[in-house]
Design a protein around this motif. Structure first.
Motif, PDB file in Angstrom:
ATOM      1  N   ARG A  15       0.814  -1.188   0.302  1.00  0.00           N
ATOM      2  CA  ARG A  15      -0.068  -0.187  -0.007  1.00  0.00           C
ATOM      3  C   ARG A  15       0.862   1.205  -0.039  1.00  0.00           C
ATOM      4  O   ARG A  15       2.221   1.201   0.497  1.00  0.00           O
ATOM      5  CB  ARG A  15      -0.897   0.029   1.150  1.00  0.00           C
ATOM      6  CG  ARG A  15      -1.845  -1.095   1.479  1.00  0.00           C
ATOM      7  CD  ARG A  15      -2.839  -0.541   2.709  1.00  0.00           C
ATOM      8  NE  ARG A  15      -3.937  -1.702   2.772  1.00  0.00           N
ATOM      9  CZ  ARG A  15      -3.777  -2.681   3.390  1.00  0.00           C
ATOM     10  NH1 ARG A  15      -3.045  -2.714   4.482  1.00  0.00           N
ATOM     11  NH2 ARG A  15      -4.794  -3.737   3.552  1.00  0.00           N
ATOM     12  N   THR A  16       0.154   2.441  -0.558  1.00  0.00           N
ATOM     13  CA  THR A  16       1.189   3.703  -0.343  1.00  0.00           C
ATOM     14  C   THR A  16       0.718   4.103   1.173  1.00  0.00           C
ATOM     15  O   THR A  16      -0.298   3.931   1.716  1.00  0.00           O
ATOM     16  CB  THR A  16       0.672   4.551  -1.593  1.00  0.00           C
ATOM     17  OG1 THR A  16      -0.944   4.754  -1.495  1.00  0.00           O
ATOM     18  CG2 THR A  16       0.934   4.049  -3.000  1.00  0.00           C
ATOM     19  N   HIS A  37      -3.760  -0.722 -10.524  1.00  0.00           N
ATOM     20  CA  HIS A  37      -4.298  -2.109 -10.938  1.00  0.00           C
ATOM     21  C   HIS A  37      -5.124  -1.851 -12.247  1.00  0.00           C
ATOM     22  O   HIS A  37      -5.541  -0.737 -12.718  1.00  0.00           O
ATOM     23  CB  HIS A  37      -5.399  -2.257  -9.723  1.00  0.00           C
ATOM     24  CG  HIS A  37      -4.588  -2.720  -8.583  1.00  0.00           C
ATOM     25  ND1 HIS A  37      -4.026  -3.670  -8.228  1.00  0.00           N
ATOM     26  CD2 HIS A  37      -4.396  -1.858  -7.472  1.00  0.00           C
ATOM     27  CE1 HIS A  37      -3.602  -3.639  -6.935  1.00  0.00           C
ATOM     28  NE2 HIS A  37      -3.738  -2.493  -6.581  1.00  0.00           N
ATOM     29  N   VAL A  96       6.713   2.513  -0.910  1.00  0.00           N
ATOM     30  CA  VAL A  96       5.873   2.594  -2.002  1.00  0.00           C
ATOM     31  C   VAL A  96       5.300   3.973  -2.508  1.00  0.00           C
ATOM     32  O   VAL A  96       4.786   4.521  -1.752  1.00  0.00           O
ATOM     33  CB  VAL A  96       4.508   1.878  -1.569  1.00  0.00           C
ATOM     34  CG1 VAL A  96       3.732   1.561  -2.876  1.00  0.00           C
ATOM     35  CG2 VAL A  96       4.914   0.357  -1.013  1.00  0.00           C
ATOM     36  N   ILE A 111       0.749   2.611  -6.820  1.00  0.00           N
ATOM     37  CA  ILE A 111       0.290   1.183  -7.101  1.00  0.00           C
ATOM     38  C   ILE A 111      -0.590   1.246  -8.158  1.00  0.00           C
ATOM     39  O   ILE A 111      -1.727   2.347  -8.128  1.00  0.00           O
ATOM     40  CB  ILE A 111      -0.362   0.593  -5.798  1.00  0.00           C
ATOM     41  CG1 ILE A 111       0.657   0.473  -4.690  1.00  0.00           C
ATOM     42  CG2 ILE A 111      -0.983  -0.883  -6.464  1.00  0.00           C
ATOM     43  CD1 ILE A 111       0.216  -0.058  -3.576  1.00  0.00           C
TER      44      ILE A 111
END
Length: 110
Positions: free
Chosen positions: A7-8, A107, A102, A105
């Motif tokens: 996760r960020t 998706h 991170v 992200i």
């Protein structure tokens, strides 16, 4: 935690070590890293997960460990038991360790 979650902005840190290894030594390196993770790393304060990835061409191994803090990483790397496995791994392959956070992200759309 029973799975690796990326996760960020969750405040965790990743220690990623990419090893360059001769293909005939990749499995031995993976076993050294697995044993060290199982016996010591996963029991250290602040350890969230350890993941060991092997490249299909046999020339690399990626060691991906998640931590609660940079201090937890530093304390773990100072542990003589952990140093033993670090040294064994360095005899088999060329390590390139760095700490990361991170950044983003992505998706595919649901």
């Amino acid at each position: 935690m029973t799975e690796t979650v990326i996760r960020t902005d969750d405040g965790t840190f990743a220690m990623i070590n990419v090893f360059e290894v001769e293909p005939d030594k990749q499995k031995e390196l993976a076993e050294v890293m697995r044993e060290g993770a199982d016996r010591f790393i996963r029991h250290r304060p602040g350890c969230l997960s350890v993941n060991i990835l092997t490249s299909l061409d046999g020339k690399r191994l990626v060691y991906y460990a998640q931590w609660r803090s940079k201090a937890d990483i530093k304390a773990t790397m100072a542990d003589p038991d952990v140093q033993h496995y670090r040294d064994k791994a360095a005899e088999l392959a060329k390590p390139d360790p760095h700490a990361y956070t991170v950044y983003s992200i992505h998706h595919p759309e649901d």
